[in-house]
Design a protein around this motif. Sequence first.
Motif, PDB file in Angstrom:
ATOM      1  N   PRO A 114       0.824  -1.218   0.000  1.00 44.21           N
ATOM      2  CA  PRO A 114       0.000   0.000   0.000  1.00 44.21           C
ATOM      3  C   PRO A 114       0.854   1.262   0.000  1.00 44.21           C
ATOM      4  O   PRO A 114       1.968   1.247   0.507  1.00 44.21           O
ATOM      5  N   LEU A 115       0.302   2.343  -0.555  1.00 45.91           N
ATOM      6  CA  LEU A 115       0.982   3.625  -0.491  1.00 45.91           C
ATOM      7  C   LEU A 115       1.122   4.017   0.972  1.00 45.91           C
ATOM      8  O   LEU A 115       0.119   4.056   1.702  1.00 45.91           O
ATOM      9  N   PRO A 116       2.344   4.299   1.449  1.00 41.12           N
ATOM     10  CA  PRO A 116       2.528   4.613   2.875  1.00 41.12           C
ATOM     11  C   PRO A 116       1.641   5.767   3.335  1.00 41.12           C
ATOM     12  O   PRO A 116       1.431   6.741   2.604  1.00 41.12           O
ATOM     13  N   ALA A 117       1.123   5.655   4.542  1.00 39.22           N
ATOM     14  CA  ALA A 117       0.180   6.653   5.065  1.00 39.22           C
ATOM     15  C   ALA A 117       0.789   8.042   5.137  1.00 39.22           C
ATOM     16  O   ALA A 117       0.076   9.045   5.039  1.00 39.22           O
ATOM     17  N   GLN A 118       2.104   8.115   5.282  1.00 36.90           N
ATOM     18  CA  GLN A 118       2.754   9.419   5.391  1.00 36.90           C
ATOM     19  C   GLN A 118       3.101  10.024   4.035  1.00 36.90           C
ATOM     20  O   GLN A 118       3.628  11.138   3.977  1.00 36.90           O
ATOM     21  N   HIS A 119       2.797   9.319   2.945  1.00 34.47           N
ATOM     22  CA  HIS A 119       3.182   9.847   1.630  1.00 34.47           C
ATOM     23  C   HIS A 119       2.398  11.121   1.336  1.00 34.47           C
ATOM     24  O   HIS A 119       1.179  11.181   1.545  1.00 34.47           O
ATOM     25  N   PRO A 120       3.068  12.165   0.830  1.00 37.27           N
ATOM     26  CA  PRO A 120       2.385  13.447   0.608  1.00 37.27           C
ATOM     27  C   PRO A 120       1.279  13.404  -0.439  1.00 37.27           C
ATOM     28  O   PRO A 120       0.391  14.272  -0.416  1.00 37.27           O
TER      29      PRO A 120
END
Length: 325
Positions: free
Chosen positions: A268-274
């Motif tokens: 999954p796209l990391p939760a912190q990704h902008p």
Amino acid sequence: MTGDRHLLVMLPPHDQRTAPWPARLESAVPAIRVVRPETREETIEALGRADAAYGALPAELLPYAGRLRWLQSPQAGPPPGFYYPELVRHPVRVTNMRDTYTDHVAAHTMALVLALARGLPRYTRDQLAPLWAPDWSPDAVIPLPEVRALIVGTGAVGAEVGRLLAAFGTEVEGIDARQTVAPPGFTRLHRPERLEARLPEADLVIVTLPHTPHTEGLINAERLALMKPTACLVNVGRGQTVRLDALTEALDKGRLRAAALDVFETEPLPAQHPLWRRPDVLITPHVAGAGPHADERRLAVLLDNAKRFTEGKPLINEVEKANWY
């Protein structure tokens, strides 16, 4: 072969939705016997006798598959690492599940395009606020009959997306390494070496490419810099084809209007990704292929290839292993 029947091994780990498949395969193709081992030991023993297999075959198990002549991938674009050097060198023929989700992926792609064209990501955020802020400015929408789309990858999905866009009046061009004739609805079809020349002319760039050694990182900082600052990027192919750091920077600097992504370099796209928090980005979690009949379509490919294999006929969806597709 076991007796007068070919042995096909369904490799673990198993999806419970495929539990009925061995019986259905054996019923439809009497010349094949199917086993579905659960443990590593059972898998090694079965591979020693196997003529064919379904699933991902790890490198450490390949030496046990001395008789293997056909491997059916359970996906259109299997995950990184599926095609390792030893498998590429092995004489086994590999087939995949491409074209089984064409209608679903094309519909999802059009949903992303239309959402960007009509500014829906902004209004979705306004709804959560809640905020009533209609934007009637002429440049608030993208008029599809007045723009040019560049579809990078004109296989089944890309061709269908182009056909649907053409119905909206969009001028559609394509880039493809294999196709030589422009699909219906396309005005032109170009070779991959023309990508840099066509990117500056496109208002919509839609990527439907598989992940291969040649497409990895294709949409990078240099190519994003060639696009119009009013252009939109859509990726529904494989995440490894678009460099997310470069895309984030291009959006930060106003070099692109917006992006819509269903696939990502890391999933999954990391939760912190902008990208999660950008109002000019629309994200869906790799669900473009979602829709009814998926398991039946995959089984149909496996059944067709199993019959062809036992009859010595050409297999469908055969892969160029060195190119992973």
